[in-house]
Design an enzyme around this catalytic site. Structure first.
Site, PDB file in Angstrom:
ATOM      1  N   TRP A 196       0.817  -1.213   0.000  1.00  0.00           N
ATOM      2  CA  TRP A 196       0.000   0.000   0.000  1.00  0.00           C
ATOM      3  C   TRP A 196       0.848   1.259   0.000  1.00  0.00           C
ATOM      4  O   TRP A 196       0.477   2.268  -0.614  1.00  0.00           O
ATOM      5  CB  TRP A 196      -0.966  -0.028   1.184  1.00  0.00           C
ATOM      6  CG  TRP A 196      -1.976  -1.125   1.022  1.00  0.00           C
ATOM      7  CD1 TRP A 196      -2.102  -2.250   1.773  1.00  0.00           C
ATOM      8  CD2 TRP A 196      -2.976  -1.220  -0.009  1.00  0.00           C
ATOM      9  NE1 TRP A 196      -3.113  -3.046   1.291  1.00  0.00           N
ATOM     10  CE2 TRP A 196      -3.668  -2.435   0.208  1.00  0.00           C
ATOM     11  CE3 TRP A 196      -3.349  -0.398  -1.066  1.00  0.00           C
ATOM     12  CZ2 TRP A 196      -4.726  -2.842  -0.621  1.00  0.00           C
ATOM     13  CZ3 TRP A 196      -4.395  -0.806  -1.887  1.00  0.00           C
ATOM     14  CH2 TRP A 196      -5.072  -2.010  -1.665  1.00  0.00           C
TER      15      TRP A 196
ATOM     16  N   ASP B 107      -0.879   7.184   6.053  1.00  0.00           N
ATOM     17  CA  ASP B 107      -2.025   6.313   5.811  1.00  0.00           C
ATOM     18  C   ASP B 107      -2.138   5.420   7.036  1.00  0.00           C
ATOM     19  O   ASP B 107      -1.254   4.617   7.320  1.00  0.00           O
ATOM     20  CB  ASP B 107      -1.798   5.498   4.545  1.00  0.00           C
ATOM     21  CG  ASP B 107      -2.871   4.437   4.321  1.00  0.00           C
ATOM     22  OD1 ASP B 107      -3.894   4.453   5.035  1.00  0.00           O
ATOM     23  OD2 ASP B 107      -2.678   3.593   3.425  1.00  0.00           O
TER      24      ASP B 107
ATOM     25  N   LYS C 195     -12.242  -0.715   8.205  1.00  0.00           N
ATOM     26  CA  LYS C 195     -11.484  -1.645   9.031  1.00  0.00           C
ATOM     27  C   LYS C 195     -11.769  -1.424  10.520  1.00  0.00           C
ATOM     28  O   LYS C 195     -12.257  -2.310  11.196  1.00  0.00           O
ATOM     29  CB  LYS C 195      -9.993  -1.506   8.725  1.00  0.00           C
ATOM     30  CG  LYS C 195      -9.658  -1.789   7.256  1.00  0.00           C
ATOM     31  CD  LYS C 195      -8.196  -1.530   6.948  1.00  0.00           C
ATOM     32  CE  LYS C 195      -7.890  -1.638   5.459  1.00  0.00           C
ATOM     33  NZ  LYS C 195      -8.044  -2.997   4.927  1.00  0.00           N
TER      34      LYS C 195
END
Length: 346
Positions: free
Chosen positions: A102, A159, A183
């Site tokens: 990511w 992030d 999440k």
């Protein structure tokens, strides 16, 4: 309803109490005779919900009035692009710490806008960078960034999609951070963006309004029609977190991870993928001796009500995601299943 434990990396489990509240809101929200899906974002009632949600986040993150919170569409992937488009200009550069899938995705988006210098680990920062960016937890590899990494001399952005509000953290270290909600914060379709107001003031203004942080901030996060259902889910999730207490959630998360890692380290049958110093609490990855055993393990686990344990397609193997809403009993059920499976196949 069949009883099961959902180990999905996202969309992840939602607390049962939150699902009950959402079920009520889907039928009749706040006694208005309308579903939350049908309520205009311009109504006073929704405006109150919006502000209560942001106030909950401010309290949970322990932030002062020098930070603003935006609730935007597009998830974290949208922020991979919005962040550099808002702050990089022609000839400017930024540092991205790339330690996984990511972070690489985020750096690729930034490289479309300006010069990106990638670092294997935090440190050796470029003082001329507009900002530095880290990914605090990599869901695919199951690795986490240590909290004591060196602070850059430039604004720090992050992030935090996989581990926001899952363990103690000083959020004031960051000039801007963001997280997809699916999440730890609710359901898919929403990105929480938290920015220091002074840093935000340096964002570009000559952007299409829908992609401009300053335009969203000026409109108090309501520039366009927001995802009202996702914001309602975020509100109920933050209420649940405040009711539970962050210390209780953090301690439970620590116990969950410790139980599973203890089982993985107990014998050579299981092969944890993340180095011990970098192990994630929220995404725990491992392999079995053969691909055939992994396939059988995943199939049998599914039959036992332990679902979504298959690792990401980029890495394979097994992945157990243990976000805030995942119950401790689910880890105990997985450990019991692992011991039984090893006895039969080890």
């Amino acid at each position: 309803m069949k009883s099961l434990y959902n180990f999905c990396a996202g969309p992840a489990m939602v607390p049962p109490e939150v699902k009950e509240r959402l079920r009520e809101d889907l039928i009749d929200w706040q006694g208005l005779g309308r579903s939350i899906l049908e309520v205009s974002h311009r109504t006073a009632a929704f405006g109150e919900l919006f502000e209560r949600t942001r106030a909950n986040l401010h309290a949970l993150l322990d932030l002062g009035e020098d930070y603003t919170i935006l609730l935007l569409q597009g998830g974290a992937s949208g922020q991979f692009a919005m962040l550099p488009y808002n702050f990089l200009r022609q000839g400017s550069a930024t540092d991205y710490v790339v330690r996984g899938y990511w972070a690489e995705k985020a750096a690729q988006q930034a490289a479309r806008v300006g010069r990106v210098r990638t670092l294997a680990a935090p440190g050796d920062w470029d003082e001329r960078a507009v900002y530095a960016h880290v990914t605090t937890n990599e869901t695919i590899a199951g690795t986490a960034l240590p909290e004591d990494f060196p602070q850059p001399p430039v604004p720090l952005c992050a992030d935090m999609s996989s581990d926001i509000l899952s363990a103690p953290r000083d959020y004031r270290r960051y000039a801007l951070f963001y997280a997809g909600a699916q999440k730890n914060l609710g359901v898919a379709g929403l990105a929480v963006v938290v920015a220091e107001k002074e840093f935000l003031s340096h964002a570009r203004r000559n952007l299409p309004a829908c992609f401009c942080y300053l335009e969203h901030s000026r409109a108090e996060g309501l520039y366009h029609t927001p995802n009202t259902f996702a914001i309602d889910a975020l509100y109920h999730t933050t209420e649940w977190m405040r009711e539970q207490g962050l210390e209780t959630i953090f301690a439970r998360n620590e116990r969950k991870a410790a139980k599973l890692y203890a089982e993985l380290d107990r014998s050579g049958f299981w092969r944890p993928l993340a180095p011990k110093a970098e192990r994630s609490r929220t995404n725990i990855t491992f392999r079995l001796p053969t691909a055939a055993l992994e396939a059988e393990f995943l199939a049998k686990a599914e039959e036992a009500g332990l679902v979504a344990l298959k690792g990401h397609r980029a890495l394979g193997g097994v992945r157990a995601s243990l976000y805030n809403a995942f119950p401790e009993a689910g880890v105990e059920a997985l450990v019991d299943f692992m011991r039984s499976f090893e006895q039969t196949h080890g």
